[in-house]
Design an enzyme around this catalytic site. Structure first.
Site, PDB file in Angstrom:
ATOM      1  N   GLY D 148     -85.454 -52.623 -71.927  1.00  9.24           N
ATOM      2  CA  GLY D 148     -85.318 -53.400 -70.706  1.00  9.24           C
ATOM      3  C   GLY D 148     -84.805 -54.799 -71.004  1.00  9.24           C
ATOM      4  O   GLY D 148     -84.851 -55.266 -72.148  1.00  9.24           O
ATOM      5  N   CYS D 149     -84.330 -55.447 -69.961  1.00 10.47           N
ATOM      6  CA  CYS D 149     -83.735 -56.771 -70.147  1.00 10.47           C
ATOM      7  C   CYS D 149     -84.810 -57.809 -70.468  1.00 10.47           C
ATOM      8  O   CYS D 149     -84.688 -58.562 -71.446  1.00 10.47           O
ATOM      9  CB  CYS D 149     -82.927 -57.159 -68.914  1.00 10.47           C
TER      10      CYS D 149
END
Lengths: 345, 345, 345, 345
Positions: D148-149
């Site tokens: 995920g970012c």
């Protein structure tokens, strides 16, 4: 590898030249100059370059840079460029000048808008560098005046219509909008975030200095002297020029024919994209790229042609077109180093 | 206290009406409706109202609202408004309609741009509500069509020139730019932050539905039928309309005379401000206020008049003008509740 | 009518004071000063005021302004304010100082962060002006230090928890974000549109000068010396302070109990709004208003309290709170002139 | 040339994969899928691709794409990905999954945050793809869960401190801010321009689904189970993740030593840049690039370490890291196709 110097590299245009040149397979950047930042690595001033280049700003004379480089980009403010240009010219090196100093072929016109010209003798040697229109001249030149950002959008947008005598030259109105990077990195109240954000204004209404440059080139395309109404506006975005252009049609033409005429005019041109009939460009779709996107419409109700033309002011409107010119000057494939796809969103 | 209902209060325009009405000394808001949010306090949907009003969205019929209120603001989408308008009309209450449904005096023109009209019988009873031009008509009316945002900026910007026959009606071009709140609060890809931010585009080139409204009013001002080129663009800001208008001069006039002519035309008008000669408005300087700021220039080189006219689309372009109309309808001083100074920065 | 002077009115804070004071029913602004713009109407420098006030910037001495006004707002940069403050103090007039010069009760602390204090004798006479906490002191004062923007958001956000010993004072971390108007109108590279837009950064990490002001007030609330980690960040918006605050709970408490405790603490306070349990504020919902919106959550997984507190830095964080203080000082109802509903969108 | 398919290519992440892959010298994109846009050229949906690719969205089954491609990027929403993943797995092709479906090694944890897992049997085959930490595992894998970012920024930011036992694992607080492209292209009120612009808010306070992913990886780095406080916020910018991380120091260390420790930890890593001591990153300086820029400070007053870590959420936080993983999977030099310099301004 061609050796390149950027004379005056501390502004947004200068750093954009470097950003593109560092990814150009045929060149090596050997010198970047800045009086203010002399001695500082460019990565300290523009952290985008951290880890990517050891280049340090030099406070070097034109002669020193001419000695180091084969090609020089002049990224100085207007009126500074013409002071150093002759030294580069006499050195025999190739030059792409990003200032306005050599764009006007008529020194008298220059002087009526800018004041005295310091180097009129170089004007006749200069080629106006829109490769899509003057590719062969650029190929033979040694000193190229890189066009202004507003003019690039308007000239490319109107060229097919003017060349084909589709519109009345006396009727052309260009309503243009520019991102704020066009105002440069000099601190001034009018460029502050809080003055530009959530704001929109026209400026230099009726007297912007890009007017004679636009008129010079449109007149050549039209084959007769012409004047335009040109109104620049400031957009609360970083990058982009967007010109909406209005002109009276001299003949009946359908939207489809018009689109085809534009497609034909720019056939084979990698950096000009004509939108499908009925669609229009968005400045977001050229951001960071060297494209000029153009959409056209016939307003049959008023018998006018409406042209929408957009570029990234720092790329096709400055550094990108400068490299495109360098590619032509030096015999590289014209798109070398300019293959970027626009960054969206 | 006058009792006010807002029919269709969940959009940006509806909530802006409420924001202004809650600070209006002569009215009490008694009903706000929304089908989607029925039962929810408006402060849950728009937290700006937290602690300031207990109003809850109702899913009420037009008749129910007509029974509660003395004045009704219709803030419905186009084509919805005309379905409920007759009920309000028959109730004998006063109505300010913020939709486009009753702005066109000629039903045939309406139908050619929008489709069938559901309530043509009310069109002749309707007054077009720009108080600066039709104050006396509004004062006598019971049903006011509140003008569109683009039209307001263009009509106020051109009225002095057209009335004084200063410009050729066939030459008028309006290049307009709107903030994104004009697109409403309906979720759609084109209104997403990532599509609008750092972007700029023209839309509905040559066929925006505000065109006939603008032409209707400009024709009245000019005293003859006229058509215009009107191109709307989308600005990456929340609020504001900015129109740059071009027209060919029919006579010689200096910038100073022009300014004075505009000053005279709007003498005594509280909400129209004419910029000093040589200066031009910025949409930021009307944000949140009911002003229309206008700057004018003579482009002697091309014999054109350039007019720049700017408003806040949610205030003078919608809710503010609606309240100005209500004030005229109800006999309040015209600026009641509209004394806001623009929020800058 | 109380006569008010704004000493140093050319910055964003000064003009915001004027914007609010022009709509205050109990005061008349009699003097605005600026050395740079002396002789210019403020409407030329801030066109939002066009048509609304004839006020002209004066280059007046403190004594001259003290002679004209009953209350003076000092809106000077830090370190300038303390040079002129004694003249106003000795004139016997009431003063609200918007600089940082008199916020720290301990001159030694001031000097360790700012350098030498020019007017230590006035420090003991000064009341720190958060009316929600020190209303009675303000009412008796004649010289009020208007709190900083970051401190206002953090102090109001943590006061209920600290006063109730809910959190460990040693554990408080405030991660704050500010709109760009907080940087003022001085031209500098870091405040340019192209540097702030599409950007986000922390600055003065671990050494921002608001730290001792925050610690002074939080220590008073906690009843013991405490230190915090405070990190300011720059947001690409015009207005707003948003603080996310973390602290370790000293006791078990539910989200609902926590909300109620906050509600109770600020019962009757018009300008503090506690969000419903489970909801949190948005800086957009206080824009242009004098509210401080606060949301709280218990993070049971980590035994921490999370507090979100937001204000408009130019209103509750500067001009609005200054007027709130003036209202207390002068006996006006505290919300006079501060009834604005936030402008959204 | 390696043949690549993008399964679910119509969102911002999918188109970003294509943007980068079209400039990757070792691959050819053979299929892009979208149910909604099936049959449309991607250049019609994202005009940045006009003239650059003839690719047309297909409504193809996983098997069809597996038949065409050697490597598949899954760019589907959470919970959609696990439905099609087994088909790709069984086809024997290499997969980089950009969804959250396979990031958690413990299916029970997944199910407590997301609901039932449709494909638990694939979880043990999956490698978590942060090449800087798990390069050798990725090289041997056939199915990579792209991080995920938010997690990418926080994991890379804390890894050196946790691995070196510099900080108390129980004390970690991550205050993160994301650009709006992270919310995707689905139309929803909360992503509209007028809701995000000039706004800032926290969301999912205490319960964002990236929390278990972050805790999983930080626990591995710390060598013991740990929990963090993680608060995401929405920034009014297109691209970027910016995490400010706070943790209590377990030992005394100077800022200079800390910087060196971070430099050493990431020695030889092309995509992690540690700022010079005393300087901190700006999200603008990674825009469009695959870099993670990290700055660190010792807050001696409070005995805390402050870490600032920033990436472009669509590049190092999604498409760029996916291509980095593909490069490792397929034996390309790791930076192939990822040499972009950030676009500034």
């Amino acid at each position: 590898m061609i050796k390149v110097g950027i004379y005056g590299a501390s502004g947004y245009t200068g750093q954009e030249c470097l950003r593109l040149l560092l990814r150009h397979s045929g060149v090596e950047v050997v010198a970047i100059t800045s009086r203010r930042y002399a001695g500082l690595p460019i990565a300290d001033v523009y952290p985008v370059f951290a880890g990517l280049t050891p280049l340090v700003f030099m406070d070097a004379s034109p002669q020193e840079v001419a000695d180091l480089a084969d090609v020089i980009f002049l990224a100085l403010p207007h009126s500074e460029s013409m002071k150093v240009a002759p030294i580069f010219w006499e050195s025999g090196k190739k030059v792409v000048d990003l200032s306005a100093d050599f764009r006007l072929r008529d020194v008298a016109v220059y002087e009526s808008w800018y004041g005295q010209h310091a180097c009129p003798q170089l004007v006749p040697q200069t080629v106006y560098g829109i490769p899509e229109l003057y590719r062969e001249d650029v190929a033979k030149a040694r000193f190229v005046a890189n066009p202004g950002c507003y003019p690039t959008s308007i000239i490319l947008g109107t060229a097919p219509a003017l060349k084909n005598k589709l519109i009345d030259p006396a009727s052309v109105i260009a309503d243009s909008k520019s991102g704020t990077s066009g105002a440069g990195r000099e601190p001034q109240v009018g460029s502050l975030f809080c003055e530009v954000n959530e704001a929109f204004k026209a400026y230099k209404v009726g007297n912007h200095r890009h007017t004679p440059e636009i008129e010079q080139e449109l007149s050549r395309l039209a084959g007769r002297e012409m004047k335009i109404s040109f109104t620049p506006h400031l957009l609360p975005i970083d990058r982009g020029i967007f010109s909406t252009i209005y002109a009276t049609l001299t003949q009946s033409i359908s939207g489809k024919e018009l689109s085809e005429l534009y497609q034909d005019f720019y056939k084979g041109e990698r950096f000009v994209r004509i939108c499908k009939a009925g669609t229009f460009p968005n400045v977001a779709f050229v951001r960071g790229s060297n494209f000029c996107d153009i959409g056209v419409a016939v307003d049959a109700r008023t018998n006018r042609l409406i042209i929408v033309s957009t570029i990234d002011n720092l790329v096709k409107g400055a550094a990108g077109q400068a490299i495109q010119n360098m590619n032509v000057l030096c015999g590289f494939p014209e798109h070398t180093g300019l293959e970027m796809i626009a960054l969206f969103p």
